[in-house]
Motif scaffolding. Structure first.
Motif, PDB file in Angstrom:
ATOM      1  N   LEU A 205      37.653 -32.576  -7.089  1.00 20.82           N
ATOM      2  CA  LEU A 205      38.053 -31.408  -7.874  1.00 20.82           C
ATOM      3  C   LEU A 205      37.903 -30.141  -7.047  1.00 20.82           C
ATOM      4  N   GLY A 206      36.773 -30.016  -6.340  1.00 21.05           N
ATOM      5  CA  GLY A 206      36.575 -28.852  -5.490  1.00 21.05           C
ATOM      6  C   GLY A 206      37.633 -28.750  -4.404  1.00 21.05           C
ATOM      7  N   MET A 207      38.019 -29.893  -3.826  1.00 20.74           N
ATOM      8  CA  MET A 207      39.050 -29.880  -2.794  1.00 20.74           C
ATOM      9  C   MET A 207      40.348 -29.263  -3.311  1.00 20.74           C
ATOM     10  N   LEU A 208      40.798 -29.744  -4.467  1.00 16.24           N
ATOM     11  CA  LEU A 208      42.068 -29.241  -4.988  1.00 16.24           C
ATOM     12  C   LEU A 208      41.963 -27.771  -5.395  1.00 16.24           C
ATOM     13  N   LEU A 209      40.851 -27.391  -6.004  1.00 16.13           N
ATOM     14  CA  LEU A 209      40.682 -25.992  -6.397  1.00 16.13           C
ATOM     15  C   LEU A 209      40.604 -25.091  -5.170  1.00 16.13           C
ATOM     16  N   GLY A 210      39.946 -25.576  -4.124  1.00 15.94           N
ATOM     17  CA  GLY A 210      39.787 -24.757  -2.932  1.00 15.94           C
ATOM     18  C   GLY A 210      41.036 -24.621  -2.093  1.00 15.94           C
ATOM     19  N   LEU A 211      41.947 -25.584  -2.206  1.00 15.35           N
ATOM     20  CA  LEU A 211      43.143 -25.585  -1.359  1.00 15.35           C
ATOM     21  C   LEU A 211      44.374 -25.041  -2.060  1.00 15.35           C
ATOM     22  N   CYS A 212      44.270 -24.742  -3.345  1.00 10.26           N
ATOM     23  CA  CYS A 212      45.396 -24.151  -4.086  1.00 10.26           C
ATOM     24  C   CYS A 212      45.403 -22.644  -3.857  1.00 10.26           C
ATOM     25  N   ASN A 213      46.394 -22.153  -3.141  1.00 11.19           N
ATOM     26  CA  ASN A 213      46.446 -20.734  -2.813  1.00 11.19           C
ATOM     27  C   ASN A 213      47.666 -20.026  -3.402  1.00 11.19           C
ATOM     28  N   SER A 214      48.337 -20.678  -4.336  1.00 10.59           N
ATOM     29  CA  SER A 214      49.475 -20.040  -5.006  1.00 10.59           C
ATOM     30  C   SER A 214      49.667 -20.684  -6.368  1.00 10.59           C
ATOM     31  N   LYS A 215      50.403 -20.005  -7.227  1.00  8.01           N
ATOM     32  CA  LYS A 215      50.683 -20.552  -8.549  1.00  8.01           C
ATOM     33  C   LYS A 215      51.499 -21.836  -8.447  1.00  8.01           C
ATOM     34  N   GLU A 216      52.391 -21.886  -7.458  1.00 10.38           N
ATOM     35  CA  GLU A 216      53.220 -23.079  -7.291  1.00 10.38           C
ATOM     36  C   GLU A 216      52.362 -24.286  -6.927  1.00 10.38           C
ATOM     37  N   GLU A 217      51.426 -24.097  -6.006  1.00 11.09           N
ATOM     38  CA  GLU A 217      50.538 -25.185  -5.622  1.00 11.09           C
ATOM     39  C   GLU A 217      49.647 -25.612  -6.788  1.00 11.09           C
ATOM     40  N   LEU A 218      49.200 -24.636  -7.566  1.00 12.16           N
ATOM     41  CA  LEU A 218      48.367 -24.950  -8.721  1.00 12.16           C
ATOM     42  C   LEU A 218      49.137 -25.781  -9.737  1.00 12.16           C
ATOM     43  N   ARG A 219      50.394 -25.414  -9.987  1.00 15.49           N
ATOM     44  CA  ARG A 219      51.220 -26.187 -10.931  1.00 15.49           C
ATOM     45  C   ARG A 219      51.456 -27.597 -10.411  1.00 15.49           C
ATOM     46  N   SER A 220      51.664 -27.717  -9.099  1.00  9.70           N
ATOM     47  CA  SER A 220      51.900 -29.037  -8.512  1.00  9.70           C
ATOM     48  C   SER A 220      50.669 -29.939  -8.631  1.00  9.70           C
ATOM     49  N   ASP A 221      49.489 -29.348  -8.477  1.00 11.80           N
ATOM     50  CA  ASP A 221      48.256 -30.135  -8.476  1.00 11.80           C
ATOM     51  C   ASP A 221      47.603 -30.229  -9.852  1.00 11.80           C
ATOM     52  N   LEU A 222      48.179 -29.555 -10.861  1.00 10.43           N
ATOM     53  CA  LEU A 222      47.525 -29.467 -12.160  1.00 10.43           C
ATOM     54  C   LEU A 222      47.224 -30.824 -12.795  1.00 10.43           C
ATOM     55  N   PRO A 223      48.155 -31.807 -12.770  1.00 10.57           N
ATOM     56  CA  PRO A 223      47.807 -33.117 -13.360  1.00 10.57           C
ATOM     57  C   PRO A 223      46.559 -33.739 -12.740  1.00 10.57           C
ATOM     58  N   ALA A 224      46.482 -33.726 -11.414  1.00  8.11           N
ATOM     59  CA  ALA A 224      45.307 -34.289 -10.746  1.00  8.11           C
ATOM     60  C   ALA A 224      44.059 -33.476 -11.052  1.00  8.11           C
TER      61      ALA A 224
END
Length: 356
Positions: A205-224
């Protein structure tokens, strides 16, 4: 709004300090763990009830540390070789750990009722005790074994695929999310290793939160992210259930964690912490030695002061001052020197300027 990495440093540091102090207060006023093994126990009946209630689930500061580790370590791995990453992580963890083990060995005979044999305690300096089933004389250090497993997974990724980008690390975290979902049902040894003793969802969880640097990336990773968040919440509830039969503590702890995270997010959004950078950053560096030393150094000091006639409240204040001063010395002088020597002498390459 997704906060950029540069703006997130201070909020992450605030959370590190909060997690370390939450664990400290929990251990210092609890009746569990080292408190039951002190030759000179101390009274905590004077502690206000609201502090006792807030500290009861304080062991969850460890869970918060794991999430923060996933954020920080994944970002520090970007663009590094496996050897650069491994050296940096070793030089960050080992110096303070070695001091904690040395102090625990020194004070154990005069402060504890029962303690491991000297041979096993000395083995703890190497870290090999985790692999042979020997006890760890520094209680909080059990988490380092899980941290090292996480570092090892990242190192293996870098060794196999070379220097990785943020996108590649995000993809690896998503694959890890799938593995974490399958591990409990398949019961395969290698999957269990990847689950990191059921704490894996925190790191992923920390990995994905730490590596999301834009709204687009956040939307892409939101399910995981949502899956990992659910797995993390299940783990938190399980730990609370194991530690206490009082349901109120579970709700209190969850709302407290959510409240702290939300407050830090709002302050980060408003750049509230920028003016406190010179205070926050050194305090965050101290959070690691505080976490390691608050039991082997702080708690015996409280017991000794009470035995010498100081009141429990005064003993807490003096022991806290001594602990923070020792940790400040560790961060200010000892750790930079130790990291420089380790990186230059043992690894023939200085990484001290890149340690996180």
């Amino acid at each position: 709004m997704v906060v950029k990495s540069s703006a997130r440093a201070i909020p992450l540091d605030i959370l590190r300090v909060f997690a370390a102090l939450w664990v400290l207060v929990h251990h210092w006023i609890s009746r569990d763990g080292l408190a039951r093994n002190l030759q000179q126990p101390y009274d905590v009946s004077w502690v206000p009830g609201w502090i006792v209630a807030a500290a009861a689930p304080g062991f969850l500061g460890v869970d918060l540390f794991f999430i923060l580790s996933g954020i920080v370590i994944s970002r520090s791995a970007i663009g590094r070789s496996w050897s650069e990453f491994a050296v940096a992580r070793f030089c960050r963890l080992y110096p303070a750990y070695a001091v904690a083990i040395a102090l625990a060995i020194l004070f154990a005979p005069i402060t504890l009722i029962n303690y491991p044999p000297l041979s096993q305690s000395i083995l703890g300096i190497t870290g090999l005790q985790w692999f042979v089933g020997a006890p760890t004389i520094v209680g909080p250090a059990w988490t380092l074994f899980l941290e090292v497993q996480f570092y090892l997974l990242i190192t293996i990724l870098l060794l196999v695929f070379g220097k990785l980008t943020s996108q590649q690390l995000r993809n690896a975290a998503k694959v890890w999310c799938l593995v974490l979902l399958l591990a409990p049902s398949l019961q395969l040894p290698w999957l269990n290793f990847l689950a990191i003793s059921e704490f894996g969802p925190y790191f992923a969880l920390g990995m994905l939160l730490g590596l999301c640097n834009s709204k687009e990336e956040l939307r892409s990773d939101l399910p995981a992210i949502l899956v990992l968040l659910a797995l993390s919440c299940v783990r938190i509830v399980a730990r609370l259930s194991e530690a206490s039969s009082v349901p109120q503590h579970e709700l209190f702890a969850i709302f407290m964690l959510l409240g702290v995270l939300y407050i830090v997010y709002l302050c980060a959004k408003a750049d509230f912490f920028g003016r406190f950078r010179n205070i926050v950053n050194p305090s965050a560096l101290m959070s690691y030695p505080i976490y390691l030393l608050h039991e082997p150094l702080g708690m015996p000091a409280i017991g000794a002061l009470v035995a010498y006639g100081f009141s429990p409240k005064t003993s807490f204040l003096i022991a806290g001052g001594v602990l923070f001063f020792v940790c400040w010395l560790c961060v200010k002088y000892y750790e930079p020197m130790a990291r420089r020597l380790l990186s230059e002498k043992l690894f023939k390459k200085s990484e001290t300027g890149q340690l996180n």
